[in-house]
Design a protein around this motif. Structure first.
Motif, mmCIF file in Angstrom:
data_model
loop_
_atom_site.group_PDB
_atom_site.id
_atom_site.type_symbol
_atom_site.label_atom_id
_atom_site.label_comp_id
_atom_site.label_asym_id
_atom_site.label_seq_id
_atom_site.Cartn_x
_atom_site.Cartn_y
_atom_site.Cartn_z
ATOM 1 N N ALA A 167 91.621 13.601 -35.377
ATOM 2 C CA ALA A 167 92.992 13.938 -35.754
ATOM 3 C C ALA A 167 93.803 14.023 -34.481
ATOM 4 C CB ALA A 167 93.033 15.265 -36.508
ATOM 5 N N GLY A 168 94.843 13.229 -34.405
ATOM 6 C CA GLY A 168 95.662 13.199 -33.207
ATOM 7 C C GLY A 168 96.988 13.881 -33.432
ATOM 8 N N GLY A 169 97.041 15.178 -33.222
ATOM 9 C CA GLY A 169 98.279 15.919 -33.446
ATOM 10 C C GLY A 169 98.736 15.855 -34.890
ATOM 11 N N ALA A 170 97.787 15.910 -35.824
ATOM 12 C CA ALA A 170 98.126 15.829 -37.250
ATOM 13 C C ALA A 170 98.921 17.068 -37.659
ATOM 14 C CB ALA A 170 96.854 15.716 -38.082
ATOM 15 N N GLN A 171 100.092 16.854 -38.227
ATOM 16 C CA GLN A 171 100.973 17.958 -38.616
ATOM 17 C C GLN A 171 100.934 18.161 -40.122
ATOM 18 O OE1 GLN A 171 104.709 16.766 -36.513
ATOM 19 N NE2 GLN A 171 104.449 18.762 -35.543
ATOM 20 N N ASN A 172 100.835 19.412 -40.535
ATOM 21 C CA ASN A 172 100.768 19.743 -41.957
ATOM 22 C C ASN A 172 101.679 20.919 -42.276
ATOM 23 O OD1 ASN A 172 98.866 17.866 -43.240
ATOM 24 N ND2 ASN A 172 97.440 18.659 -41.722
ATOM 25 N N ILE A 173 102.917 20.792 -41.873
ATOM 26 C CA ILE A 173 103.944 21.786 -42.147
ATOM 27 C C ILE A 173 104.554 21.461 -43.520
ATOM 28 C CG2 ILE A 173 106.156 22.726 -41.341
ATOM 29 C CD1 ILE A 173 105.293 21.799 -38.513
ATOM 30 N N PRO A 174 104.702 22.398 -44.424
ATOM 31 C CA PRO A 174 104.637 23.858 -44.254
ATOM 32 C C PRO A 174 103.287 24.476 -44.606
ATOM 33 C CG PRO A 174 105.555 23.369 -46.390
ATOM 34 C CD PRO A 174 105.253 22.040 -45.760
ATOM 35 N N GLY A 175 102.245 23.708 -44.804
ATOM 36 C CA GLY A 175 100.974 24.272 -45.226
ATOM 37 C C GLY A 175 100.927 24.518 -46.718
ATOM 38 N N CYS A 176 99.884 25.169 -47.159
ATOM 39 C CA CYS A 176 99.672 25.404 -48.587
ATOM 40 C C CYS A 176 100.555 26.534 -49.118
ATOM 41 C CB CYS A 176 98.210 25.767 -48.843
ATOM 42 S SG CYS A 176 97.022 24.462 -48.443
ATOM 43 N N VAL A 177 100.857 26.474 -50.398
ATOM 44 C CA VAL A 177 101.498 27.598 -51.073
ATOM 45 C C VAL A 177 100.538 28.782 -51.090
ATOM 46 C CG1 VAL A 177 102.404 28.414 -53.287
ATOM 47 C CG2 VAL A 177 102.960 26.104 -52.480
ATOM 48 N N GLN A 178 99.269 28.518 -51.419
ATOM 49 C CA GLN A 178 98.233 29.548 -51.369
ATOM 50 C C GLN A 178 97.873 29.803 -49.907
ATOM 51 O OE1 GLN A 178 95.258 28.909 -54.828
ATOM 52 N NE2 GLN A 178 96.095 26.867 -54.441
ATOM 53 N N ARG A 179 97.818 31.061 -49.534
ATOM 54 C CA ARG A 179 97.593 31.398 -48.132
ATOM 55 C C ARG A 179 96.278 32.108 -47.924
ATOM 56 N NH1 ARG A 179 100.701 28.661 -44.429
ATOM 57 N NH2 ARG A 179 102.791 28.363 -45.245
ATOM 58 N N PRO A 180 95.589 31.823 -46.825
ATOM 59 C CA PRO A 180 95.981 30.892 -45.776
ATOM 60 C C PRO A 180 95.819 29.427 -46.145
ATOM 61 C CG PRO A 180 93.845 31.826 -45.271
ATOM 62 C CD PRO A 180 94.345 32.545 -46.479
ATOM 63 N N ARG A 181 95.105 29.131 -47.217
ATOM 64 C CA ARG A 181 95.015 27.768 -47.730
ATOM 65 C C ARG A 181 94.498 27.839 -49.154
ATOM 66 N NH1 ARG A 181 89.690 27.254 -48.281
ATOM 67 N NH2 ARG A 181 88.232 27.644 -46.569
ATOM 68 N N LEU A 182 94.535 26.699 -49.854
ATOM 69 C CA LEU A 182 93.967 26.628 -51.194
ATOM 70 C C LEU A 182 92.453 26.847 -51.124
ATOM 71 C CD1 LEU A 182 92.494 23.608 -51.335
ATOM 72 C CD2 LEU A 182 94.843 22.857 -51.661
ATOM 73 N N PRO A 183 91.845 27.363 -52.179
ATOM 74 C CA PRO A 183 90.416 27.685 -52.139
ATOM 75 C C PRO A 183 89.523 26.452 -52.198
ATOM 76 C CG PRO A 183 91.362 28.268 -54.266
ATOM 77 C CD PRO A 183 92.500 27.861 -53.401
ATOM 78 N N PHE A 184 88.373 26.549 -51.515
ATOM 79 C CA PHE A 184 87.322 25.544 -51.560
ATOM 80 C C PHE A 184 86.214 26.030 -52.493
ATOM 81 C CE2 PHE A 184 87.870 23.819 -46.906
ATOM 82 C CZ PHE A 184 89.133 23.346 -47.238
#
Length: 313
Positions: A167-184
């Motif tokens: 991953a070369g500076g991969a940006q994922n703004i604003p992130g998930c609605v679920q925090r800190p991320r969606l569940p695995f």
């Protein structure tokens, strides 16, 4: 790396998996809406490029577009994959799709994720004559895939250079609605996969012991699953995690008594009670499909959805 979320153990839940084999406007949409009306906790779908007979040469649609459509057709129902794998996914592009899907659904997405198998998914992107990855190669990729995807879903910008993924500076703004991320929900039975479930999962998924599918007994299946949970517990203990905080999901239909739970509400209650006592917090039933291994009486299926949890107490 951002610490993965920890989900408290939930009350016992009933979910379904809807295979993506029908056109959206020719019956598929109605199944997802009906699943919400019936009160299922989550409706999952398989994430494959194609699947085994009798579906192999018939219609089969993509998981992410299907879930996107389902998100717009429902309001309360959780949605997810069961399961996504590295066979044809890359963490960078998958993260972008998941963040978008989580946003469209207003935070109702669970990612079921596993190491993948040797079927069509393993060869569709391969060069001519290339052999599918061995179990060890799949485990190697999975061990890199999951932590990187965790980072991509929790950090604004990620740079990474690994053995299999970058991953070369991969940006994922604003992130998930679920925090800190969606569940695995991590599907695993081997030691490396169970370690990933313990460290990164909010849930663990099993279908039972595949070696017992053809000729095993229900009692042997229960014993094998009990052994899987013991190994999961050991993996959690090794990192100081309480296994009780990890939801445990059984995708039904692959144990020796695979047809019996859908014979009647009472039969399902018996099946579910045995597995709840093992520690499962969620059982997933396949939406009935006539003339396939997932054939079942739709009326019985719906009665299970509406009545079984009350009988389980």
């Amino acid at each position: 790396m951002t610490e993965s979320p920890r989900t408290p153990q939930s009350p016992f839940r009933l979910s379904t998996v809807i295979l993506p084999h029908r056109r959206w406007h020719e019956g598929a949409r109605e199944s997802w809406v009906r699943a919400e009306d019936l009160g299922f906790h989550t409706a999952y779908t398989y994430d494959h490029l194609s699947w085994r007979v009798p579906f192999r040469d018939g219609p089969w649609f993509g998981a992410v577009p299907t879930l996107t459509a389902a998100a717009t057709a429902t309001e309360r129902l959780r949605l997810g994959t069961l399961v996504t794998s590295p066979n044809f996914r890359h963490p960078v592009t998958l993260a972008k799709e998941l963040i978008s899907l989580d946003d469209i659904s207003c935070g109702r997405i669970t990612l079921g994720i596993g190491a993948g198998g040797t079927g069509f998914d393993a060869t569709a992107l391969a060069s001519a004559g290339q052999e599918p990855w061995t179990p060890r190669e799949r485990a190697d990729r999975f061990a890199e895939f999951v932590p990187l995807l965790d980072r991509l879903l929790t950090e604004d910008t990620v740079t990474y250079d690994g053995a299999f993924y970058s991953a070369g500076g991969a940006q994922n703004i604003p992130g998930c609605v679920q925090r800190p991320r969606l569940p695995f929900a991590v599907a695993a039975t081997g030691p490396r996969g169970l370690k990933l479930a313990a460290r990164h999962g909010q849930a663990w998924v099993t279908t039972g012991d595949p070696k017992l599918f053809e000729s095993g007994t229900p009692e042997q299946s229960v014993q094998a699953i009990r052994g899987q949970i013991e190994k999961l517990t050991a993996a959690c203990d090794a990192i100081g995690r309480d296994v009780a905080g990890l939801d445990k999901i059984l995708l039904s239909g692959f144990t020796p008594d695979r047809a019996r739970p859908l014979d009647s509400v009472d039969a399902f209650v018996d099946f579910a009670g045995v597995h709840r006592d093992l520690g499962f917090t969620e059982i997933v039933l396949h939406w009935p499909i006539p003339d396939t291994p997932f054939a079942a009486d739709q009326k019985v299926f719906e009665a299970i959805a509406t009545d079984a949890l009350a009988q389980l107490g």
